[in-house]
Design a protein around this motif. Structure first.
Motif, PDB file in Angstrom:
ATOM      1  N   LYS A 244       0.839  -1.204   0.000  1.00 47.21           N
ATOM      2  CA  LYS A 244       0.000   0.000   0.000  1.00 47.21           C
ATOM      3  C   LYS A 244       0.874   1.255   0.000  1.00 47.21           C
ATOM      4  CE  LYS A 244      -4.183   1.783   2.224  1.00 47.21           C
ATOM      5  NZ  LYS A 244      -3.802   3.198   2.265  1.00 47.21           N
ATOM      6  N   GLU A 248       1.213   3.815  -3.172  1.00 45.81           N
ATOM      7  CA  GLU A 248       0.850   5.218  -2.930  1.00 45.81           C
ATOM      8  C   GLU A 248       1.999   6.147  -3.288  1.00 45.81           C
ATOM      9  OE1 GLU A 248      -2.365   4.614   0.753  1.00 45.81           O
ATOM     10  OE2 GLU A 248      -0.237   4.985   1.181  1.00 45.81           O
ATOM     11  N   PHE A 252       0.502   7.515  -6.574  1.00 43.50           N
ATOM     12  CA  PHE A 252      -0.526   8.427  -6.057  1.00 43.50           C
ATOM     13  C   PHE A 252       0.064   9.599  -5.266  1.00 43.50           C
ATOM     14  CE2 PHE A 252      -2.482   4.219  -6.493  1.00 43.50           C
ATOM     15  CZ  PHE A 252      -3.587   4.522  -7.276  1.00 43.50           C
ATOM     16  N   THR A 257      -4.612   6.023  -0.401  1.00 46.08           N
ATOM     17  CA  THR A 257      -5.385   5.397  -1.473  1.00 46.08           C
ATOM     18  C   THR A 257      -5.944   4.083  -0.952  1.00 46.08           C
ATOM     19  OG1 THR A 257      -3.816   6.333  -3.065  1.00 46.08           O
ATOM     20  CG2 THR A 257      -5.329   4.647  -3.874  1.00 46.08           C
ATOM     21  N   SER A 258      -7.185   3.796  -1.265  1.00 40.50           N
ATOM     22  CA  SER A 258      -7.811   2.563  -0.785  1.00 40.50           C
ATOM     23  C   SER A 258      -7.154   1.339  -1.414  1.00 40.50           C
ATOM     24  CB  SER A 258      -9.303   2.558  -1.107  1.00 40.50           C
ATOM     25  OG  SER A 258      -9.514   2.442  -2.505  1.00 40.50           O
ATOM     26  N   LYS A 259      -7.236   0.224  -0.706  1.00 43.22           N
ATOM     27  CA  LYS A 259      -6.690  -1.028  -1.225  1.00 43.22           C
ATOM     28  C   LYS A 259      -7.415  -1.436  -2.506  1.00 43.22           C
ATOM     29  CE  LYS A 259      -5.051  -2.892   3.176  1.00 43.22           C
ATOM     30  NZ  LYS A 259      -5.157  -3.998   4.163  1.00 43.22           N
ATOM     31  N   GLU A 260      -8.703  -1.130  -2.575  1.00 46.45           N
ATOM     32  CA  GLU A 260      -9.493  -1.469  -3.761  1.00 46.45           C
ATOM     33  C   GLU A 260      -8.957  -0.734  -4.995  1.00 46.45           C
ATOM     34  OE1 GLU A 260     -11.542  -2.542  -0.218  1.00 46.45           O
ATOM     35  OE2 GLU A 260     -10.762  -0.586  -0.833  1.00 46.45           O
ATOM     36  N   LYS A 261      -8.658   0.548  -4.816  1.00 47.67           N
ATOM     37  CA  LYS A 261      -8.151   1.336  -5.936  1.00 47.67           C
ATOM     38  C   LYS A 261      -6.762   0.865  -6.348  1.00 47.67           C
ATOM     39  CE  LYS A 261      -8.019   6.119  -7.570  1.00 47.67           C
ATOM     40  NZ  LYS A 261      -8.281   7.537  -7.202  1.00 47.67           N
ATOM     41  N   SER A 263      -5.623  -2.226  -6.012  1.00 53.57           N
ATOM     42  CA  SER A 263      -5.816  -3.503  -6.710  1.00 53.57           C
ATOM     43  C   SER A 263      -6.293  -3.291  -8.140  1.00 53.57           C
ATOM     44  CB  SER A 263      -6.827  -4.366  -5.936  1.00 53.57           C
ATOM     45  OG  SER A 263      -6.324  -4.711  -4.663  1.00 53.57           O
ATOM     46  N   GLN A 264      -7.164  -2.334  -8.327  1.00 50.45           N
ATOM     47  CA  GLN A 264      -7.668  -2.035  -9.672  1.00 50.45           C
ATOM     48  C   GLN A 264      -6.553  -1.528 -10.573  1.00 50.45           C
ATOM     49  OE1 GLN A 264     -10.862   0.738  -8.951  1.00 50.45           O
ATOM     50  NE2 GLN A 264     -12.196  -0.829  -8.045  1.00 50.45           N
ATOM     51  N   LEU A 265      -5.681  -0.672 -10.021  1.00 48.04           N
ATOM     52  CA  LEU A 265      -4.561  -0.165 -10.812  1.00 48.04           C
ATOM     53  C   LEU A 265      -3.593  -1.295 -11.161  1.00 48.04           C
ATOM     54  CD1 LEU A 265      -3.029   2.210 -12.074  1.00 48.04           C
ATOM     55  CD2 LEU A 265      -1.840   2.498  -9.881  1.00 48.04           C
ATOM     56  N   LYS A 268      -4.872  -3.241 -14.002  1.00 50.47           N
ATOM     57  CA  LYS A 268      -4.743  -2.491 -15.250  1.00 50.47           C
ATOM     58  C   LYS A 268      -3.302  -2.485 -15.765  1.00 50.47           C
ATOM     59  CE  LYS A 268      -5.454   2.162 -17.155  1.00 50.47           C
ATOM     60  NZ  LYS A 268      -5.905   3.553 -16.852  1.00 50.47           N
TER      61      LYS A 268
END
Length: 292
Positions: A244, A248, A252, A257-261, A263-265, A268
């Motif tokens: 994390k 970040e 970021f 930043t959330s863990k969900e965001k 993971s999504q990055l 991608k």
């Protein structure tokens, strides 16, 4: 790679993209014991291994060629082309360049399912030396004696059938703390056929994650670790405190930043090799205190 027998040792020459120390010390396993520089004892699959690396040569002490081919080459993932994977990741994202360059010898181990599930439940909120101590005590009390190296005895990780005899109280005596009831539930599911390694062969990543998270106390991070290190889901991307912070910092501007965001990055940027990227980033970031 060239494999041959020499004085009761199996030698593999021409090993590329592999560093024994980096692979064992990067946080993905707990049954390794350093003897000297690039010289380790490893316990896995009820086998005891004394292994040494000299440049691009691996020495498997007091071993036979069939065990090396059937157990240790798959365990160390030596048949996978990591040169291709690193090139792929660097083309997708050059922010990985420092991590991959510094930790270029990391490979993802193929470990035993029930051992990884139990080990990563134990690992929650603990440092690696303490995790190793608990797993060693568990193995010494309930595993089988495998042999000695340099005067020290080593024991196997207990079988599923043996683990079911360990009560919550006994798990607590091993210093597992709040994780004891989680371990009991995991062992119950392993022994009653609710969880077994073969069930993950033909299911997608999300379904596999949900099955693992049916165990009490298993969240996404532990589930992803088990998927990555034992079940072959090489796109799984465990997000712990270190990852994390690293993500970040790199992506970021150091902001929360959330863990969900995250993971999504990762999906991608790195798919289908998210797990490899995670290992390079985790080890590099931890060693360099990135974002701490």
């Amino acid at each position: 790679m060239k494999i041959y027998n020499k004085k009761n040792n199996i030698i593999i020459e021409g090993v590329e993209d592999f560093n024994l120390s980096q692979t064992l010390e990067c946080g993905q396993c707990f049954r390794f014991y350093k003897q000297a520089q690039n010289d380790y004892v490893v316990v896995a699959y009820k086998k005891l291994l004394h292994i040494e690396q000299k440049d691009c040569t691996l020495i498997f002490h007091n071993c036979d060629v069939n065990t090396v081919k059937n157990i240790w080459i798959p365990y160390f993932d030596l048949s996978t082309d990591y040169g291709y994977i690193k090139d792929f990741l660097l083309k997708k994202d050059n922010k990985l360049q420092k991590a991959i360059h510094e930790k270029e010898g990391v490979r993802i181990l193929n470990q035993e399912f029930h051992e990884m599930l139990i080990s990563f439940i134990i690992s929650q909120n603990k440092q690696i030396p303490h995790i190793k101590q608990i797993i060693n005590r568990l193995s010494e009390e309930y595993g089988e004696l495998l042999g000695e190296v340099n005067g020290k005895k080593y024991y196997s990780f207990p079988d599923v059938e043996i683990l079911k005899n360990i009560t919550e109280e006994k798990f607590r005596e091993l210093k597992t703390g709040f994780r004891a009831p989680y371990l009991v539930d995991a062992v119950h599911k392993l022994n009653t056929g609710q969880l077994y390694s073969e069930m993950f062969r033909d299911i997608d990543e999300e379904t596999a994650r949900k099955k693992l998270m049916s165990v009490k106390g298993v969240g996404e991070k532990v589930a992803n670790c088990v998927m990555l290190f034992a079940l072959g889901y090489r796109n799984a991307f465990p997000v712990d405190v270190w990852i994390k912070r690293i993500m970040e910092t790199l992506y970021f501007n150091g902001k929360y930043t959330s863990k969900e965001k995250i993971s999504q990055l990762a999906e991608k940027l790195y798919a289908p090799y998210g797990g490899y990227a995670q290992q390079y980033l985790f080890f590099y970031g931890r060693d360099n205190s990135i974002g701490k």
